[in-house]
Scaffold this motif. Sequence first.
Motif, PDB file in Angstrom:
ATOM      1  N   TRP A  15       0.850  -1.195   0.000  1.00 25.06           N
ATOM      2  CA  TRP A  15       0.000   0.000   0.000  1.00 25.06           C
ATOM      3  C   TRP A  15       0.882   1.240   0.000  1.00 25.06           C
ATOM      4  N   HIS A  16       0.280   2.371  -0.352  1.00 25.68           N
ATOM      5  CA  HIS A  16       1.018   3.631  -0.366  1.00 25.68           C
ATOM      6  C   HIS A  16       1.058   4.196   1.051  1.00 25.68           C
ATOM      7  N   PRO A  17       2.171   4.826   1.445  1.00 26.72           N
ATOM      8  CA  PRO A  17       2.283   5.310   2.827  1.00 26.72           C
ATOM      9  C   PRO A  17       1.257   6.364   3.220  1.00 26.72           C
ATOM     10  N   ARG A  18       0.604   7.012   2.244  1.00 24.31           N
ATOM     11  CA  ARG A  18      -0.403   8.006   2.648  1.00 24.31           C
ATOM     12  C   ARG A  18      -1.590   7.353   3.359  1.00 24.31           C
ATOM     13  N   HIS A  19      -1.748   6.034   3.169  1.00 25.47           N
ATOM     14  CA  HIS A  19      -2.844   5.313   3.832  1.00 25.47           C
ATOM     15  C   HIS A  19      -2.410   4.675   5.152  1.00 25.47           C
ATOM     16  N   ALA A  20      -1.138   4.825   5.528  1.00 28.74           N
ATOM     17  CA  ALA A  20      -0.609   4.054   6.659  1.00 28.74           C
ATOM     18  C   ALA A  20      -1.379   4.305   7.947  1.00 28.74           C
ATOM     19  N   ALA A  21      -1.748   5.562   8.219  1.00 26.71           N
ATOM     20  CA  ALA A  21      -2.399   5.900   9.489  1.00 26.71           C
ATOM     21  C   ALA A  21      -3.914   6.025   9.364  1.00 26.71           C
ATOM     22  N   ASP A  22      -4.454   5.847   8.163  1.00 26.51           N
ATOM     23  CA  ASP A  22      -5.896   5.980   7.974  1.00 26.51           C
ATOM     24  C   ASP A  22      -6.632   4.828   8.647  1.00 26.51           C
ATOM     25  N   GLY A  23      -7.617   5.152   9.469  1.00 28.29           N
ATOM     26  CA  GLY A  23      -8.314   4.138  10.248  1.00 28.29           C
ATOM     27  C   GLY A  23      -9.017   3.098   9.391  1.00 28.29           C
ATOM     28  N   GLY A  24      -9.696   3.540   8.334  1.00 28.83           N
ATOM     29  CA  GLY A  24     -10.398   2.603   7.473  1.00 28.83           C
ATOM     30  C   GLY A  24      -9.441   1.672   6.754  1.00 28.83           C
ATOM     31  N   HIS A  25      -8.333   2.220   6.268  1.00 32.36           N
ATOM     32  CA  HIS A  25      -7.359   1.404   5.550  1.00 32.36           C
ATOM     33  C   HIS A  25      -6.666   0.450   6.507  1.00 32.36           C
ATOM     34  N   ARG A  26      -6.439   0.868   7.737  1.00 33.47           N
ATOM     35  CA  ARG A  26      -5.841  -0.039   8.724  1.00 33.47           C
ATOM     36  C   ARG A  26      -6.776  -1.210   8.996  1.00 33.47           C
ATOM     37  N   TRP A  27      -8.091  -0.934   9.038  1.00 35.99           N
ATOM     38  CA  TRP A  27      -9.047  -2.038   9.206  1.00 35.99           C
ATOM     39  C   TRP A  27      -8.960  -2.985   8.023  1.00 35.99           C
ATOM     40  N   LEU A  28      -8.875  -2.434   6.803  1.00 32.50           N
ATOM     41  CA  LEU A  28      -8.795  -3.273   5.609  1.00 32.50           C
ATOM     42  C   LEU A  28      -7.573  -4.182   5.666  1.00 32.50           C
ATOM     43  N   ARG A  29      -6.419  -3.616   6.009  1.00 28.30           N
ATOM     44  CA  ARG A  29      -5.202  -4.433   6.072  1.00 28.30           C
ATOM     45  C   ARG A  29      -5.326  -5.525   7.134  1.00 28.30           C
ATOM     46  N   ASP A  30      -5.902  -5.163   8.273  1.00 28.93           N
ATOM     47  CA  ASP A  30      -6.069  -6.153   9.334  1.00 28.93           C
ATOM     48  C   ASP A  30      -7.059  -7.235   8.920  1.00 28.93           C
ATOM     49  N   ALA A  31      -8.106  -6.847   8.169  1.00 27.76           N
ATOM     50  CA  ALA A  31      -9.086  -7.828   7.704  1.00 27.76           C
ATOM     51  C   ALA A  31      -8.450  -8.800   6.715  1.00 27.76           C
ATOM     52  N   VAL A  32      -7.591  -8.296   5.823  1.00 29.59           N
ATOM     53  CA  VAL A  32      -6.873  -9.177   4.894  1.00 29.59           C
ATOM     54  C   VAL A  32      -5.972 -10.131   5.673  1.00 29.59           C
ATOM     55  N   ARG A  33      -5.286  -9.593   6.658  1.00 23.13           N
ATOM     56  CA  ARG A  33      -4.378 -10.395   7.483  1.00 23.13           C
ATOM     57  C   ARG A  33      -5.153 -11.517   8.185  1.00 23.13           C
ATOM     58  N   ARG A  34      -6.267 -11.156   8.801  1.00 21.01           N
ATOM     59  CA  ARG A  34      -7.054 -12.152   9.534  1.00 21.01           C
ATOM     60  C   ARG A  34      -7.638 -13.196   8.592  1.00 21.01           C
ATOM     61  N   THR A  35      -8.053 -12.765   7.402  1.00 18.48           N
ATOM     62  CA  THR A  35      -8.660 -13.703   6.459  1.00 18.48           C
ATOM     63  C   THR A  35      -7.650 -14.730   5.978  1.00 18.48           C
ATOM     64  N   LEU A  36      -6.442 -14.289   5.636  1.00 18.70           N
ATOM     65  CA  LEU A  36      -5.442 -15.230   5.148  1.00 18.70           C
ATOM     66  C   LEU A  36      -4.926 -16.152   6.243  1.00 18.70           C
ATOM     67  N   HIS A  37      -5.027 -15.712   7.499  1.00 17.45           N
ATOM     68  CA  HIS A  37      -4.559 -16.541   8.614  1.00 17.45           C
ATOM     69  C   HIS A  37      -5.691 -17.322   9.250  1.00 17.45           C
ATOM     70  N   ALA A  38      -6.904 -17.167   8.736  1.00 12.70           N
ATOM     71  CA  ALA A  38      -8.066 -17.743   9.413  1.00 12.70           C
ATOM     72  C   ALA A  38      -7.992 -19.252   9.526  1.00 12.70           C
ATOM     73  N   ALA A  39      -7.414 -19.882   8.505  1.00 14.69           N
ATOM     74  CA  ALA A  39      -7.355 -21.344   8.523  1.00 14.69           C
ATOM     75  C   ALA A  39      -6.044 -21.865   9.065  1.00 14.69           C
ATOM     76  N   GLY A  40      -5.291 -20.968   9.699  1.00 10.99           N
ATOM     77  CA  GLY A  40      -4.045 -21.412  10.325  1.00 10.99           C
ATOM     78  C   GLY A  40      -2.837 -21.315   9.448  1.00 10.99           C
ATOM     79  N   SER A  41      -2.912 -20.556   8.350  1.00 11.95           N
ATOM     80  CA  SER A  41      -1.727 -20.404   7.489  1.00 11.95           C
ATOM     81  C   SER A  41      -0.636 -19.748   8.278  1.00 11.95           C
ATOM     82  N   PRO A  42       0.587 -20.184   8.153  1.00 14.67           N
ATOM     83  CA  PRO A  42       1.677 -19.630   8.956  1.00 14.67           C
ATOM     84  C   PRO A  42       2.035 -18.229   8.535  1.00 14.67           C
ATOM     85  N   ALA A  43       2.164 -17.333   9.478  1.00 17.25           N
ATOM     86  CA  ALA A  43       2.574 -15.970   9.167  1.00 17.25           C
ATOM     87  C   ALA A  43       4.066 -15.938   8.951  1.00 17.25           C
ATOM     88  N   VAL A  44       4.475 -14.991   8.096  1.00 21.73           N
ATOM     89  CA  VAL A  44       5.907 -14.818   7.848  1.00 21.73           C
ATOM     90  C   VAL A  44       6.469 -13.814   8.837  1.00 21.73           C
TER      91      VAL A  44
END
Length: 315
Positions: free
Chosen positions: A286-315
């Motif tokens: 993502w572009h750094p202008r979105h780094a502190a935006d609350g909505g974009h932070r939720w989006l990134r966290d939602a992507v993170r949680r979705t990909l890890h939902a089934a136990g995929s190992p985090a890097v």
Amino acid sequence: MSSSSEPVIDANLAVALDALLAEQSVTRAAARLHTSPAAMSRTLARLRRILQDPLLVRAGQSMVPTPRAQALRDEAAAVVHRLGALLAPGTGVDLAALRSTFTLQAADLVGAALTPGLLRLARQEAPGVSLRFRTEDLEAGPALRDGRIDLEVGSIDHVDPETRVEELVTLRMAAAVRPGHPLTEGVLTPARLADAEHVVVSRRGRFTGPLDTALAERNLHRRVAVVLPGHMAAMALAARSDTVCLIPTAPAGAAPSPLTDVATTLGLRLLDIPLPLPPLTIGMAWHPRHAADGGHRWLRDAVRRTLHAAGSPAV
């Protein structure tokens, strides 16, 4: 050429004016702003010159505001409040009130794996959010920079200096075949894998990849019957023919990943490839202008949680 004689008023003067009018005392205003009475007295003198009004005048042992000061009191307090809100650190976003459309760029398989989990989280946490997925038809760096996409998810291969990148999961490649495919019987050897008919996924139309390199080291060569630009079409073909399609999946022994769920939905069997192939890292950019935006932070966290939902190992 004439010069302007208008005074320059900074935010500190507005804060001092608010304290003086609220406390009606130089000493108490100084204590409120953690400064000395002498410094506050100098500030009062400066405010008197700028506003051309005494503001506070002596009345026995105390000071009383002038009519101009009384008229300014509420406005000064409002200005300081607005300044505080303007300069305060960003606070968490109200997800229930968030109304936004986020555009993500991802390969078709990644999009298919992400969409159910992201949509479920949006319904639960941010029902005003809409998601728009774009295929990998844009050069991600400039598209992130100019706002055509909010987030890129996949194998991040561009290295624009300002782009923020987070690695999410590391996957291995597996051979996806229909149930009852000849390769599901007996031991899968490199020779048997090479003898099978293959469908290759390549946006650039390439017939070869890491599997061909590994086979060539054993003097083997596979037959590629068709090249398709996306995994979903390739997997659909594999589900209805004897072609073999390589797809990314969780490492051996790990819980299935959302990408594996897509293959399972299509009824495909996943076979371990008996050759050492390089792992595939899925990340987001993502572009750094979105780094502190609350909505974009939720989006990134939602992507993170979705990909890890089934136990995929985090890097």
